[in-house]
Each structure stands twice: as structure tokens, then as C-alpha cells.
Write a protein that holds these residues in place. Structure first.
Motif, short mmCIF file in Angstrom:
data_model
loop_
_atom_site.label_atom_id
_atom_site.label_comp_id
_atom_site.label_asym_id
_atom_site.label_seq_id
_atom_site.Cartn_x
_atom_site.Cartn_y
_atom_site.Cartn_z
N THR A 239 0.42 -1.71 0.07
CA THR A 239 0.05 0.36 -0.27
C THR A 239 0.88 1.07 -0.04
OG1 THR A 239 0.48 -0.50 2.30
CG2 THR A 239 -2.22 -0.98 0.73
N THR A 240 2.41 1.38 0.40
CA THR A 240 2.47 2.29 0.86
C THR A 240 4.42 2.25 -0.36
OG1 THR A 240 3.99 2.20 2.67
CG2 THR A 240 2.02 3.16 2.65
N VAL A 241 4.79 1.26 0.37
CA VAL A 241 6.32 1.19 -0.98
C VAL A 241 6.05 0.91 -2.00
CG1 VAL A 241 8.83 0.20 -0.04
CG2 VAL A 241 6.98 0.80 1.61
N PRO A 242 7.08 1.27 -3.42
CA PRO A 242 7.07 0.72 -3.94
C PRO A 242 7.66 -0.86 -4.66
CG PRO A 242 7.89 2.74 -4.19
CD PRO A 242 7.72 2.70 -3.02
N ALA A 243 6.47 -1.64 -5.42
CA ALA A 243 7.12 -2.89 -5.69
C ALA A 243 8.81 -3.17 -6.20
CB ALA A 243 6.28 -3.49 -6.54
N SER A 244 9.15 -2.43 -6.96
CA SER A 244 11.11 -2.03 -7.15
C SER A 244 12.07 -2.22 -5.83
CB SER A 244 10.67 -1.95 -8.19
OG SER A 244 10.82 0.24 -8.01
N ASP A 245 11.04 -1.05 -5.12
CA ASP A 245 12.12 -0.96 -4.12
C ASP A 245 12.44 -2.01 -3.06
OD1 ASP A 245 12.59 1.63 -4.71
OD2 ASP A 245 10.92 2.69 -2.89
N ILE A 246 11.14 -2.36 -2.99
CA ILE A 246 10.72 -3.82 -2.02
C ILE A 246 11.67 -5.12 -2.72
CG2 ILE A 246 9.77 -5.64 -0.74
CD1 ILE A 246 7.27 -3.99 -1.25
N PHE A 247 11.54 -5.16 -3.98
CA PHE A 247 12.64 -5.72 -4.91
C PHE A 247 13.42 -6.46 -4.24
CE2 PHE A 247 14.90 -7.22 -8.79
CZ PHE A 247 14.32 -7.80 -8.99
N HIS A 248 14.30 -4.80 -5.30
CA HIS A 248 15.50 -4.35 -4.97
C HIS A 248 16.49 -4.94 -3.16
CE1 HIS A 248 16.25 -3.27 -8.80
NE2 HIS A 248 15.48 -3.03 -8.34
#
Lengths: 352, 352
Positions: free
Chosen positions: B300-309
Motif C-alpha cells: 500500500t505504501t512502498v513501491p514494488a521495485s524498491d522492495i524487490f531490490h
């Protein structure tokens, strides 16, 4: 004919492989398999690969096989492609290197799958008749074309085309891919692999099904300069990223690393072939000069189809092609000494 | 770009499979493999097939696998085709059933290999956008078309399309082949196999790579009425007569005959999925309703690409697609309970 079939499905004539007789006990000399089993080292490597790791996808790059092939053939790994049998690699070649605008060239008498691929991928072709002695008509391959396919040694004739001829064809076709299909080369031919550094248009294909006793495993190699290998990879990766399973990859690598068993196996087949040729000639056959693990023979008085059926009744299966120019020949795979003795015994009965 | 490449080779964009990290120790949740090994019975059957018989060609008809599948799915053997992974079977479908004149239909968000095949075989296509909730836009599949491909459950969304919808699409397209790609169906979907007797235009494809823990073995099945199976066989026999080696055939048959291990394995993955979904929701993810062995989740708040990396830095690999509409989602394969706990632990750190 189904309404659901595509135009291609309607128009093609699929390849018909040689009969696999199943459980029945026969002497099977019809599909050019090797009569000797794969080496113990190959079987051990495969068993070790039958493990929990099968839950994971196999290596799509086939790194192990390519590294081993690199040592055997003295080529960098980026010159090597591994596929699901040489048949799959040949199919990829049609898509990778040939276009619908220009006819490719191959012999009128050669591996009959070539025209099946052409039908599947809608590639036009021109068949170049072999000479009366079943040799390549070299000059015909200097005509404009969309690519060239040469089986060397050829099947079903078993005859080998010298590398000087291959070299000439390569030089006269610098912008076209020339595929040399060396399924049988280990049985006394000379490989065109050594020409690869000189000819960016040369792709050599080999198989593990004959000289490496692994027909059941489905492994083939293509070798050529990196441009051609990349072309094959582009097609493979648009078709099926993983065509070689983990166990087959392990077996293939082990086979390449077991040069000793390979040489011994091939030597045995060649010795049996030479003895068989001698015996067949005594029985009244004309036998073409074979560099393969089979012979192509025609009897001076008895029609090939009669001999074929008479052998069949005695549970000995050889291959007979009811095709123009070769319908009086039998293609006989080289089996063990015992199998060839049984064949010759049966022929003695049949030919009296 | 090489002068030796065909027009096709130049124009295609090959498929890029999920990363295989090699020897490095990572938590691998990126290619939807099964975290549990194949059953002991499968491994034993394969080891037994690693034998001298590998010198012979394998059974081109895959009789054993098809007989076992016949029992599992309650269909006659002539309704079953076995291939080198569902990817190979999908490729054959493009050649067997689709023509260059009419666009085939598939979803805008689905298995990305479909458009690769279309490029390879020059089949036009129209992508039908999924609805905002990632469901099929059913009516769009009633428009004229050259064939239909539906992944069910869909990837990477994990969502399942009810059989009533599939049935409606089949009924509105009586002259076109509708392929249902059921790679993930065993994890909670309902198979369209039961519709086969009613719909001659239905072909169902399944794989051994996910629910049967055999990604390393390359096995898939297609099921449909005999017309469609014959179409696939015509293409296969014009491409490569033997795409399944003898060891893979033995493993596939054993897997189909070991229903107990299969059910237990699938049950474990489903239970872990349900627990993981609960935990991910607690961590602030929106998770689509999954019937697959993976989930598709957006924070809901953190972009998927940030989490991925951030996961990548912690040696946890999930799949991220930098594509319109899904570039804020992660596709996470369901691993073991321990792997999922490690994932959730890492996410707790990342999301603070």
C-alpha cells in the motif's frame, strides 16, 4: 482432416521414423542405433543427477555439456549449442537461417527429414541429384540459393564427401549458411569442425544418438562461429527455454568426458562393419563405401524388397526405402558381431 | 545482427526466463518451482531407466505417460499428448492450430511467452485487457478471432477464471481452438479437462514443473479430442520425432501413478500459501486471490521495485515485471514455511 488444423498442419507430411518393435525379440538393424550400451561413467553421472534438484529448472545454457564439448572439439564455449537431438537443432536451423524467399539446396537422396522441416517452416528447396555413384554434384551448389544442407557422411548412402569439396562449397557461398549434418561422422569420416575458424557460414551438427550410444537421451550439438550460435539461441529461446533436462545434461557431459569408452565403442563398430561388408560382398551384394554405422547394399540378382520381407519374417529388421533410385537397396545398421552373423546366416538361406 | 540470420531471427524478441542463480545460496522465490522434491517413487523409476537401453531410441508415442495420464484424467489415451514441457506444447499449438490470417486473442497481462511464440511463427494477435480487478473481459472473446489462449489460473496474477466463463467462451467459438494453459491449476483451481467431452475445440495443457516438482525434467501434457491431439502429433513429427527421453518418460509415468505424494505436496504448498497471504496482508500488502503456487502482491505504501531490490540485497529473489499496470506488484513463489518466514522477516525490516 480437421477444421481445427492450421494451413500448415493440413499441408505437411510428417517424418516417419524407423519402426521401434517394442518388447518383441528381434534383431534390430533399422534405425542406426549403436549395439553397445553407453559407458558406466555416463550411467553413473545420470543416476547422480536423479535427485531432489529436479524440482528446479535445468540450466538453460547447458553449461556443463558446452564446457566438455569445448575441450573435445577445441572450440570456445560460445561456438557451441546443445539441443534435444540433432533433429531439434536442424529444425531450429530452418527457422534461424533460412527464408521463404530463396530455395535451400540439399541432395535428392539424403536424410528425408530435411524436406519435412521445409514443409513445416515453409522454406522452398531444390533437390540436387546425387551422381550415379551417389556423390555430391558439387557445381550445383554454386548456384544461387538460400542455404545448403549436407549430411556427411550421407544417409542412407553411407558415403563421405571429402572436406575439399565442403570447403569449396563454403567458399562459393560466403553469404549463406552451410549446415553439415555429421550424425555419422565418428565412424570413419572427417569432421568439418576444423573448418569452423575459417568459415563464418559453416554450422556443423552432431548427435549423441549413434557414436555415443545415447539415442534414448536426445542430445545433439551444433558448432559454428558465435553469430550462428546466437541465431540458434534466439530461436530456442522463442520456442522452449529448456529443451534439455538436468539428467540428460549430466549424461551428455559425462559422455564427452569419457573419450576412452567412446573410441573403443566406435572402433568396435567399424571393425564389425568391415567384416560385414566383406561377407555381404561374398553373398553377392554391392556395398557402397561406408563411413557410417550402417551399410547401403544392393544385391546383384535378388530385389531388395524381397530380401527385406524375407528378413522381416525371420525377425531381422533392416530399412528399405521404396523411393526412386534407391528402391533396390537395403540400409543395414551395424549391430554386434553376433547380430551380423545372424543376419548373414539368414541372407544365406534367403539368397539360395 | 548477423547477415546469416533469417528474417524471423532478426525480428523476434526471445523470452527471458526468471534468473537461475546457480550455486549461490539464495532463497529462490522467482520461478514458481515447487519447494519440495519429487517423490521417491519418481526418483526410483528414473534411476531404473538409466540403463543400457538408452542406446535405443525412446518410445516416440510416450505410451507409458499417456496410459498413466489416461487413468488420472479419465480420458482415453488418444486424447493425450506428452511433450517437452508445456512450453514446447504451446509452441506446437501455434503451428498446429493458428494461421497468419487471423489474430488470436490472449490477455494483456498473462504468460509473456505467448507473444514470443506469435513472433516466432508469425501469428498475429490481439491483447484483451484484463479488467481493473485482473479478471477476463469475457465478451471480448466473442469477437471474431483465429484462436484463444487463456492461462487458468493466470500468471502472473494468480487469479482463477471460473469454468462457467471458460464454457461460455468455448460455446461462442465453436470453430476456433481454445487453449487453456493450466500450469498452476493443481493449487486450487478447477481443471477444464472435464469439459473436453463436450467441446471439440478445447485443448487443455498442464505441466509437471510446478505441482509435480519436476521442473528439471521438462514434461507437459496436452489433453483434448483426438483431432486436436493428431494435429499436435503432425507438428511434432515434422519437428522432432522424439522430444522426451526415456528417463523423463519413466519419471513422468511414475509421477502420475503416485497420486498420494502429489496430493500431499500440493496440500503443503496451499497451506503455506494461505499462511503467507495472511502474513503479507498484516505487513500492508494487497494480495490477489491466488489459486497458484505464487502470490501477486502490491504494497500500500512502498513501491514494488524498491522492495524487490531490498530483498535482492538480502539474497531473496522474487519476480518483478517492469510492465504497465503491474509495475507495482511482486510475484512471489510459495517456498517452504521456513523460506516464507525468512521472506516475511526480511519484509518487516524493509518496510519499517
Amino acid at each position: 482432416m480437421s477444421k481445427f488444423w492450421s494451413n500448415t498442419t493440413r499441408s505437411i507430411t510428417p517424418y516417419v521414423p524407423g519402426e521401434q518393435p517394442g518388447a518383441k525379440k528381434v534383431i534390430k538393424l533399422n534405425t542406426n542405433e549403436n549395439p553397445y550400451p553407453p559407458s558406466e561413467k555416463v550411467l553413473s553421472a545420470m543416476k547422480a543427477a536423479v535427485s531432489d534438484r529436479l524440482k528446479l529448472y535445468p540450466d538453460p545454457e547447458c553449461t556443463g555439456i558446452r564446457a566438455a564439448a569445448s575441450e573435445v572439439f577445441g572450440l570456445p564455449a560460445d561456438h557451441i549449442f546443445a539441443g534435444n537431438g540433432s533433429d531439434e537443432i536442424l529444425a531450429f536451423c530452418f527457422k534461424a537461417f533460412f527464408n521463404p524467399e530463396e530455395p535451400i539446396l540439399f541432395a535428392d537422396i539424403t536424410y528425408s527429414f530435411y524436406e519435412v522441416y521445409a514443409g513445416l517452416f515453409d522454406i522452398p528447396y531444390r533437390k540436387i541429384p546425387l551422381t550415379d555413384s551417389f556423390d555430391l554434384q558439387t557445381e550445383a551448389y554454386f548456384e544461387p540459393n538460400g542455404g545448403i544442407l549436407i549430411a556427411n557422411p550421407n544417409a542412407p548412402t553411407s558415403k563421405f564427401t571429402p572436406l575439399e569439396v565442403i570447403r569449396e562449397i563454403l567458399e562459393r557461398n560466403p553469404d549463406k549458411v552451410v549446415v553439415i549434418d555429421e550424425a555419422y561422422v565418428d565412424f570413419g569420416g572427417e569432421s568439418s569442425v576444423k573448418l569452423i575458424p575459417d568459415y563464418p557460414n559453416l554450422l556443423v551438427i552432431q548427435t549423441f544418438s549413434k557414436s555415443r550410444s545415447l539415442a534414448g537421451l536426445r542430445l545433439g550439438l551444433a558448432m559454428g562461429q558465435p553469430d550462428l550460435i546466437e541465431g540458434l539461441n534466439r530461436i530456442k529461446n522463442s520456442f522452449n527455454s529448456y529443451t534439455l533436462d538436468a539428467v540428460a545434461q549430466a549424461g551428455g557431459e559425462a559422455s564427452l568426458r569419457d573419450g576412452e569408452a567412446f573410441a573403443e565403442n566406435v572402433g568396435r563398430v567399424i571393425r564389425t562393419r568391415e567384416a560385414s561388408v566383406k561377407r555381404l560382398k561374398e553373398l553377392g551384394f554391392e556395398v557402397l563405401d561406408s563411413r557410417a554405422n550402417f551399410v547401403f547394399a544392393s544385391h546383384t540378382t535378388v530385389p531388395a524388397s524381397d530380401i527385406f520381407h524375407a528378413l522381416r519374417e525371420r525377425d531381422i529388421i533392416v530399412r528399405y526405402f521404396s523411393k526412386p533410385r534407391i528402391d533396390n537397396y537395403l540400409r543395414i545398421s551395424i549391430g554386434t558381431d553376433e547380430e551380423m552373423a545372424a543376419l548373414c546366416g539368414a541372407l544365406e538361406e534367403i539368397l539360395v
